[in-house]
Design a protein around this motif. Structure first.
Motif, PDB file in Angstrom:
ATOM      1  N   ASP A  29      12.144   1.504  -3.375  1.00 27.55           N
ATOM      2  CA  ASP A  29      12.066   2.839  -2.784  1.00 27.55           C
ATOM      3  C   ASP A  29      10.891   2.905  -1.812  1.00 27.55           C
ATOM      4  OD1 ASP A  29      12.655   5.581  -2.412  1.00 27.55           O
ATOM      5  OD2 ASP A  29      11.171   6.147  -3.922  1.00 27.55           O
ATOM      6  N   ALA A  30      10.765   1.898  -0.962  1.00 24.84           N
ATOM      7  CA  ALA A  30       9.657   1.865  -0.002  1.00 24.84           C
ATOM      8  C   ALA A  30      10.159   1.318   1.325  1.00 24.84           C
ATOM      9  CB  ALA A  30       8.523   0.989  -0.535  1.00 24.84           C
ATOM     10  N   HIS A  48       8.167   6.590   1.120  1.00 20.15           N
ATOM     11  CA  HIS A  48       8.986   6.497  -0.083  1.00 20.15           C
ATOM     12  C   HIS A  48      10.187   7.418   0.131  1.00 20.15           C
ATOM     13  CE1 HIS A  48       6.019   4.104  -2.138  1.00 20.15           C
ATOM     14  NE2 HIS A  48       5.088   5.017  -1.932  1.00 20.15           N
ATOM     15  N   PRO A 170       3.298   5.830  -7.357  1.00 21.66           N
ATOM     16  CA  PRO A 170       4.710   5.456  -7.244  1.00 21.66           C
ATOM     17  C   PRO A 170       4.915   3.988  -7.622  1.00 21.66           C
ATOM     18  CG  PRO A 170       3.778   6.001  -5.073  1.00 21.66           C
ATOM     19  CD  PRO A 170       2.658   5.975  -6.044  1.00 21.66           C
ATOM     20  N   ALA A 172       7.336   2.329  -6.834  1.00 24.43           N
ATOM     21  CA  ALA A 172       7.947   1.695  -5.666  1.00 24.43           C
ATOM     22  C   ALA A 172       6.925   1.086  -4.722  1.00 24.43           C
ATOM     23  CB  ALA A 172       8.797   2.714  -4.914  1.00 24.43           C
ATOM     24  N   GLY A 195       8.657   6.870 -10.847  1.00 21.94           N
ATOM     25  CA  GLY A 195       9.541   5.962 -10.133  1.00 21.94           C
ATOM     26  C   GLY A 195      10.015   4.778 -10.935  1.00 21.94           C
TER      27      GLY A 195
END
Length: 372
Positions: A29-30, A48, A170, A172, A195
């Motif tokens: 998710d990055a 993100h 996060p 991610a 996350g």
């Protein structure tokens, strides 16, 4: 009644607006970006997508450049706060755990321990960890080495990662977790971290989720990427490793301390056994931690480790673990090994120590703890 104080000039955030000029790597998710920022030039940035959407070339983005401008250890990126002209859709689905609470970017997440979760009854009824070994380290960079040490002993062992909120929030943000996706049965983000595959309110429920939802044989607890330190005895985020050890003990797990050992760190307080390990395990963890040290580091460093650990309380036994095969396991790790900018070749002792802790956890999982 006195008048309210006037707002201080400026803010705690260095705000910038810029235009996306290039897209870089993506993982989990990055998304990496290059953003043209007036006065700053081409700025490397990170978004993100689950939080701010997916910026595209030509988009105007609002950035937090505070850490980037100060060249902090985790400040390699400016962070995308919003894509103001193309906002993402509203969140859907369950999730009432608020993380990053009352900050301007708080997010909601579905908690494994919240009412309405499919796992709520499991967590509510779980009383302990059934003696599960839990390896606790103060730096995120220890994680892939711990996994390598456990899996070289038995690749079938199920390993879960419980990520605390002392570093990045996060999950991610971690490319390590992206690389270890096939080596872990899951990630549980606890506290303000978010996350993971599962979310939990506390380290305690995160550990219970690792055992009873992910059915892990071994759990690893560390903060996310990054570490906040001040050069003072107590002012470092890794002190929470001792609190995590206390949670493991309360829940009936077997606590294993992955020592932070180095002969390459230029700072005297981190050479031999780091004062971070000595403080967190020796002074904060109150119920006893098995401290694992690897053999094969050479007589000089080995003697220094023995001397450093001589002052540990009786409740913290030291286990010296054979390091045969660990170098090859570390070299084969799917995740890049790096701590404070040093890789395996530059700081072998650090990674070998974490791998030895993973090997010890695997051994007691398979064969039980050694006789007292």
């Amino acid at each position: 009644m006195t008048d309210a104080p006037s707002p201080a000039p400026g803010s705690r955030i260095r705000w910038r607006r810029g235009e996306v000029t290039g897209l870089g790597r993506t993982w989990h998710d990055a998304r990496e970006l290059t953003v043209a920022v007036p006065g700053d030039g081409a700025v490397p940035a990170l978004a993100h997508p689950s939080v701010v959407g997916s910026p595209q070339v030509g988009d105007t983005v609002l950035l937090n450049t505070t850490a980037w401008a100060q060249h902090l250890g985790t400040g390699g990126y400016a962070l995308v706060v919003a894509v103001p002209d193309r906002l993402p859709l509203d969140p859907t689905g369950p999730g009432h755990l608020v993380k990053g609470r009352y900050g301007p970017l708080q997010v909601t997440a579905p908690g494994v321990d919240e009412q309405g979760s499919a796992h709520h009854a499991t967590i509510a009824e779980a009383e302990d960890l059934d003696g599960m070994p839990v390896v606790v380290a103060d730096l995120h960079s220890a994680l892939p080495a711990v996994v390598a040490g456990a899996h070289v002993t038995d690749p079938a062992l199920r390993i879960a990662y419980v990520m605390t909120d002392g570093g990045a929030l996060p999950a991610a943000f971690s490319r390590t977790l992206d690389a270890l996706a096939g080596s872990l049965v899951g990630v549980v983000t606890v506290g303000q971290a978010f996350g993971g595959d599962l979310e939990a309110v506390t380290v305690h429920t995160g550990l219970l989720a690792a055992r009873h939802v992910l059915h892990a044989d071994i759990a690893v607890v560390t903060q996310g990427p990054g570490n906040l330190g001040t050069g003072t005895p107590w002012g470092f985020s890794g002190v929470a490793a001792g609190d995590a050890c206390n949670a493991v003990a309360v829940l009936g797990g077997r606590t294993i301390g992955a020592l932070r050992i180095s002969d390459a760190d230029p700072r005297p307080r981190h050479r031999g056994v780091s004062h971070h390990s000595l403080t967190a395990f020796g002074r904060v963890a109150l119920a006893g931690v098995t401290l694992v040290a690897p053999r094969g580091l050479g007589s000089e460093l080995g003697s220094q480790i023995e001397e450093d650990l001589a002052g540990q309380p009786e409740r913290n036994p030291v286990e010296w673990v054979d390091s045969a095969g660990l170098d090859d396991a570390l070299a084969a790790s799917p995740a890049q090994l790096s701590t404070m900018g040093r890789g395996l070749a530059e700081d072998r002792a650090y990674f070998l120590s974490a791998a030895a802790a993973g090997r010890y956890a695997a051994q007691i999982t398979l064969f039980g703890p050694p006789p007292a």
